[in-house]
Design an enzyme around this catalytic site. Structure first.
Site, mmCIF file in Angstrom:
data_model
loop_
_atom_site.group_PDB
_atom_site.id
_atom_site.type_symbol
_atom_site.label_atom_id
_atom_site.label_comp_id
_atom_site.label_asym_id
_atom_site.label_seq_id
_atom_site.Cartn_x
_atom_site.Cartn_y
_atom_site.Cartn_z
ATOM 1 N N SER A 161 46.918 11.503 34.219
ATOM 2 C CA SER A 161 45.628 11.665 33.536
ATOM 3 C C SER A 161 44.936 12.901 34.088
ATOM 4 C CB SER A 161 44.756 10.419 33.716
ATOM 5 O OG SER A 161 44.602 10.099 35.084
ATOM 6 N N GLY B 292 42.821 15.855 29.070
ATOM 7 C CA GLY B 292 43.762 14.979 28.388
ATOM 8 C C GLY B 292 44.734 14.313 29.333
ATOM 9 N N GLY C 160 40.445 4.915 33.571
ATOM 10 C CA GLY C 160 41.874 4.910 33.863
ATOM 11 C C GLY C 160 42.524 3.569 33.589
ATOM 12 N N ASP C 161 41.795 2.483 33.874
ATOM 13 C CA ASP C 161 42.312 1.136 33.599
ATOM 14 C C ASP C 161 42.468 0.908 32.101
ATOM 15 O OD1 ASP C 161 42.108 0.651 36.388
ATOM 16 O OD2 ASP C 161 39.989 0.160 36.130
#
Length: 332
Positions: A237, A242, A268-269
């Site tokens: 990430s 992007g 992120g999760d």
């Protein structure tokens, strides 16, 4: 309604493999919107919210938003653990809360408006005994079967940094696909276990390979090197730039959709939830990256510890264009 019907039909015609998340050090996440911090002075929040926290629980919450059933294993302790268990029951379909001694931690996020800034404070969770860790291992391996097990987040005090790696090896041996999102020593050990997928950000990847990665080509090279070591998928990430996904045959890259970022907590999760949802449905890596970016960006658009909603995600999906790059040649 059409999108909703499509999702339901897809789930009915294709039985998804089991999905389980593990959160060793969960929390109650408290977020406050404030105008600005003043040294040695009390400030009053304009908005506040409480959510079940910890990376694995965030992934399970995000899967629920995608209407994907998932089991969520975690530990709860003390009075804060009672609150966490009530919050989890309302937001996750299949929670598995194991009670231990001590006190569940509280994490705080402050969203400052002027100047714009985000402050985060993470609490300290309870220590886990060897017996408790074995119970968690037994639960995760049993619930995962030959499906997906998402091992993510910080380790409790005293837990060996090789814990995720050892659990990943056990899951692999029974045909399951472990996903690991960790950092530091835990990630170093985890890579050696050849998990199904890892999702470092650029900084975590730099720490793992022990060199700076200033350009996308540098990130690409490092991701391909890791994937060639036996990891099925490496997803990096890159924040507003992007994300990159490598599967050994191809590299996939996409810009993040343009959103007004309110908070990065849980982004992120949410991305992991999108990645695994698409892969579990057999939709392939390009669609996995597209859905992952839409979910992550949708969460970044939400205040505090809130996650994306389903309709918002559908809108963002149309803004993500994935480019496939032939061969893992490190050039882009």
């Amino acid at each position: 309604m059409k999108n909703n019907q499509t999702t339901i039909e897809r789930n009915e015609t294709h039985i998804l493999p089991p999905i389980v998340t593990l959160t060793l050090n969960p929390s109650v996440d408290v977020s406050f919107d404030i105008d600005h911090l003043i040294e040695d002075q009390k400030v009053h929040a304009t908005e506040s919210r409480y959510d079940p926290g910890g990376n694995g629980l965030n992934v399970a919450r995000a899967l629920a938003h995608l209407r994907i059933p998932a089991h969520a294993c975690c530990v709860v302790a003390g009075e804060i653990g009672d609150l966490l268990e009530r919050l989890v029951t309302h937001k996750i379909e299949y929670p598995h809360c194991l009670r231990v001694e001590g006190e569940t931690r509280i994490n705080a996020t402050l969203q400052q408006q002027a100047p714009r800034a985000q402050f985060e404070v993470s609490g300290i969770g309870p220590k886990l005994s060897a017996f408790t860790l074995q119970q968690l291992i037994d639960d995760v391996t049993r619930l995962a079967g030959d499906g997906y097990a998402i091992l993510t987040g910080s380790l409790c005090p005293g837990v060996d940094p090789g814990f995720y790696a050892e659990l990943a090896q056990q899951l692999r041996s029974q045909g399951a696909r472990p996903i690991i999102d960790a950092q530091g020593e835990a990630l170093v050990h985890a890579v050696k276990a050849r998990p199904f997928l890892i999702k470092p950000n650029r900084y975590e990847l730099e720490q793992l390979v022990r060199r700076p990665l200033p350009e996308l080509a540098d990130v690409s090279r490092a991701a391909c090197e890791l994937q060639a070591g036996g990891i099925d998928y490496v997803c990096v990430s890159l924040g507003s730039d992007g994300a990159l996904l490598v599967d050994g045959k191809y590299k996939y890259y996409a810009h993040a959709p343009a959103v007004h970022v309110h908070s990065t907590v849980g982004a992120g999760d949410s991305m992991i939830a999108g990645l695994i949802t698409a892969l579990a449905r057999g939709e392939g890596p390009a669609e996995a990256l597209r859905l992952g970016l839409a979910c992550g960006s949708g969460t970044a658009e939400k205040p505090g510890t809130g996650l994306f909603d389903y309709n918002q995600m559908q809108t963002l999906l149309r803004q993500v264009e994935v480019v496939r790059i032939t061969d893992c040649d490190f050039s882009a």
